[in-house]
Scaffold this motif. Structure first.
Motif: not given
Length: 806
Positions: A599-602, A593-596, A548-552
């Motif tokens: 899933i990939l990092l974990v 980037p870690f927040q977004c 949502f933030v990226y879209f806005m």
């Protein structure tokens, strides 16, 4: 002597050091990005400094400022608007405003200025708005070449006067050429030189507050009206008492000067004054007549004016009128000659409960009717619109908002024959539902249903709508109602959790959906609106996810597909969650980037552990391990408690059982248990003792302990099986403990009664013994036929008492 000198020097040094503390100016830091500083109502005694020297709009109203010094405003050369109203200003330095050459609006109203100074305004060449109301000056200055307004050639809005103003002389307004708005407060005016306002032309709106002169000096009033009456001017007469013929005589000047628009505000009227006003205006060019915030002392006996002619009267506007003798007020039929040419009628908040059909029939030319804010009901509106017979065929706009209407279906029937109706406002009424079908005129394009209590929309809405307002209702969804011609949709103030499907509105251009319960929206939602160009979606509970933030932020940069624009302010788009971002503007949120991509990092670091964990959980679930451990622990705990209780009672024989059966049932089946089962078993001979959780559980004990104790102290457990039972959490607990009791070897402990057909497969698979019993033993089924129920009760009593077969 030396010590005295020291004391004197010390005294003066202390006085000099304390002086800056006394004169130190306060600081106002309430400035926003639009360069507006709101310093209102903060108890400032002097003009404060502001943190933004490039301030454009400065509001210093409602403080305790008494003086404006020469240097107070020196730094704010960018000022366009300065509001100093409602302070206690008594003096202004003559050069205080000299550096504000770009100032366009200055408000000095409601202060304590005893005189006006031409030097204040000499450099304000851009000034357009000036408000001098509510001070205590008696004149407007020397006038002529020394006129206060000499340099204000661009002035367009001027308000002056106060209770102390006594005279207006010729030349006082020299320098003012034309005005869009002029307001004169002269309730105690004693002198007026003819022509003082005569040089102001053209004039837009002229407001005159002349209570005293209207009572004592009508000649003065006539002179003022003669100077300000132009055919293009909109004349407002306020704060007057019109009782007799003499008080309305000055309006003959407005007739001679062919004034087209007159509005009365805050006036008191009588029948005599109204009759004489109509006679004075006989044959006038008057097109607009308005009365607002008025008190009427009379009964509507105006038949003496029936010979007057106001053939050009097109619009009447009545608002907030109190009729003291409302129950004696006659109809408008005696003045029907005034109604025949009316095209626009507004009667707002006047406690009107009906407009008789006979009156409506006289309004043959009416195209606009506003009866908002009154006491209309469905019944009286039916009378006002002549039972929907379609006599008012020229009507294009109807506003009956804020009344006591309840039926949308009735409204649609009343207007369906008005084949020129375009705009219908029925908002702020008591609608709670919308019928499935309605009949509307094919010309209706604008419908306002806001401010009601509607919970859903139906196909009742006309397909011809172009503008629809459903704001401030209780809508939770907007689905399955296609409006192909709709261009503008208002849904603010509802309970919508997502945008309505865009494919329902192929022509929609404007969508307002503020103050709902939206969490987010994205490009997929907006692409469904093929023509949408303006969106207002602020003041919602946004979840500031990465998407949502990226879209806005992305769409704010102009990179969004299409041309949808957010037309409300970014201040309205605030994060509601997650908690660390709560209250932040969406466009200012920065996510790492870690927040977004967490899933990939974990998954890259912990993939194997995750797979192993999933397989382990699946294995435990398949083997019901968690259930077995939980039930085993509860059962062992109950056994231990039961054993200790038996040891305490070991003085004699073993403690007897208290109940014949513990009844396990769902709360939805309580009526059958309490009204049929309990009376049949407890009133039988011999009576059976039943344990019910509502009646026999010990208050304050853990509910699991209550269940286990009830089963331990009962000979049988009677299960009332139904769909409700299978889905009840507490019934599952009772099945759990019964299952362990079956493992103890007491296979006769469970008695099954089926209230409705239910398969053994509906019983959870972990209850293997119960499922086996359902397959191997007969269980009781509640018969639907009355003649078989006696046999059912007999078999049930045998089962509870311990019969071999049912």
């Amino acid at each position: 002597m030396g010590s005295l000198v020291v004391l004197v020097l010390l005294f003066f040094s202390q006085g000099q050091s304390s002086t800056p503390e006394v004169e130190k100016r306060s600081t106002c830091d309430q400035c926003d990005e639009r360069l507006f500083c709101n310093c209102s109502s903060r108890n400032y005694r002097h003009v404060p400094t502001v943190t933004v020297t490039e301030v454009v709009n400065l509001d210093l109203s409602f403080n305790d400022i008494t003086t404006v010094a020469e240097d107070d405003l020196r730094e704010y050369t960018w000022l366009r608007t300065l509001d100093l109203r409602s302070n206690r200003i008594q003096s202004i330095h003559e050069w205080a405003f000299h550096l504000l050459q770009g100032l366009e609006s200055l408000d000095l109203s409601y202060n304590q200025l005893a005189a006006l100074n031409q030097a204040w305004f000499s450099k304000l060449l851009s000034l357009q708005h000036l408000n001098l109301l509510g001070n205590c000056y008696r004149t407007l200055g020397p006038g002529g070449t020394l006129s206060v307004f000499r340099s204000l050639n661009r002035l367009r809005f001027l308000r002056f006067g106060n209770p102390a103003l006594e005279e207006v002389r010729r030349g006082d307004l020299a320098g003012v050429r034309q005005l869009d708005q002029l307001e004169v407060y002269g309730n105690n005016l004693k002198r007026y030189d003819s022509g003082s306002l005569g040089d102001l032309w053209p004039l837009g709106v002229v407001t005159l507050r002349l209570r005293g002169p209207f009572q004592d000096n009508t000649t003065l009033v006539s002179s003022i009206l003669r100077d300000v009456s132009y055919s293009e001017a909109f004349l407002v007469v306020a704060d007057v008492l019109l009782f007799e013929k003499t008080s309305v005589a000055p309006f003959s000047e407005t007739n001679r000067r062919r004034v087209r628009s007159i509005m009365f505000q805050n006036v008191t009227l009588t029948d005599e004054a109204i009759v004489h006003f109509l006679e004075v205006m006989d044959g006038a060019c008057l097109e607009f007549l308005g009365v607002e915030d008025a008190t009427f002392q009379g009964t509507g006996s105006w038949k003496h004016a029936r010979r007057t002619h106001l053939d050009n009267l097109d619009t009447v506007y009545f608002r907030n009128i109190e009729i003291l003798n409302v129950y004696k007020f006659t109809s408008f039929l005696p003045v029907g000659f005034l109604l025949k040419n009316l095209r626009h009628i507004s009667i707002i908040n006047c406690k009107v409960f009906v407009m008789p059909c006979l009156t409506s029939l006289l309004l043959t030319q009416m195209v606009y009717l506003d009866l908002s804010g009154n006491l209309l009901t469905d019944l009286t509106l039916t009378e006002s619109l002549c039972h929907g017979m379609g006599f008012l065929r020229n009507l294009r706009v109807i506003n009956v908002s804020d009344n006591a209407l309840k039926s949308i279906s009735l409204i649609s029937k009343l207007v369906t024959r008005l084949d020129k109706l375009v705009h219908l406002d029925i908002s702020q009424n008591a609608y709670t539902s919308m019928p499935q079908t309605c009949s509307w005129p094919q010309t209706l394009t604008h419908l306002n249903l806001s401010g009601a209590k509607l919970r859903r929309v139906t196909p009742c809405l006309p397909l011809t709508l172009e503008i629809l307002d459903l704001g401030h209702n209780d809508l939770t969804a907007f689905r399955s109602v296609a409006l192909p011609a709709l261009r503008e949709l208002h849904l603010s103030g509802n309970k919508l959790m997502r945008l309505p499907p865009g494919w329902l509105f192929p022509s929609l251009e404007v969508l307002l959906i503020q103050s709902n319960t939206l969490n987010m929206f994205g490009p997929v939602d907006l692409r469904l609106y093929r023509r949408l160009r303006a969106l207002q979606a602020g003041q919602n509970s946004f979840v500031c996810s990465c998407e949502f933030v990226y879209f806005m932020v992305w769409r704010w940069g102009g990179a969004v597909e299409g041309s949808v624009e957010l037309t409300d302010r970014w201040d309205n788009y605030l994060c509601d969650s997650p908690l660390p971002l709560q209250g932040q503007r969406v466009d200012r949120v920065r996510l790492s980037p870690f927040q977004c991509h967490r899933i990939l990092l974990v998954s890259a670091l912990c993939g194997c552990m995750l797979v192993s964990g999933i397989m382990f959980v699946i294995l435990l679930w398949k083997l019901h391990a968690v259930w077995y451990v939980r039930m085993m622990w509860a059962w062992l705990k109950a056994k231990r408690n039961s054993g200790s209780q038996k040891r305490r009672d070991a003085a004699g024989n073993a403690e007897p059982l208290c109940y014949d059966a513990f009844v396990s049932y769902s709360e939805q089946d309580a009526e059958w248990v309490e009204e049929l089962l309990v009376p049949e078993l407890e009133n039988s001979q011999p009576p059976l003792s039943l344990c019910l959780h509502k009646r026999d559980f010990l208050p304050g004990h853990w509910i699991i302990d209550n269940i286990i104790n009830a089963m331990e102290r009962s000979r049988r457990t009677l299960f009332i099986l139904s769909e409700h039972f299978v889905h009840s959490e507490w019934c599952r607990y009772e099945l759990d403990f019964s299952h362990f009791r079956l493992f103890d070897g007491d296979s006769e402990a469970a008695v099954l009664v089926l209230l409705e057909p239910i398969s053994k497969d509906d019983v959870p698979k972990r209850f293997c013994k119960l499922r086996k019993l359902m397959s191997s033993r007969t269980y009781l089924e509640w018969p639907q036929e009355d003649e078989r129920r006696a046999e059912f009760w007999t078999n049930l009593r045998l089962a509870v008492r311990g019969g071999d077969e049912l």
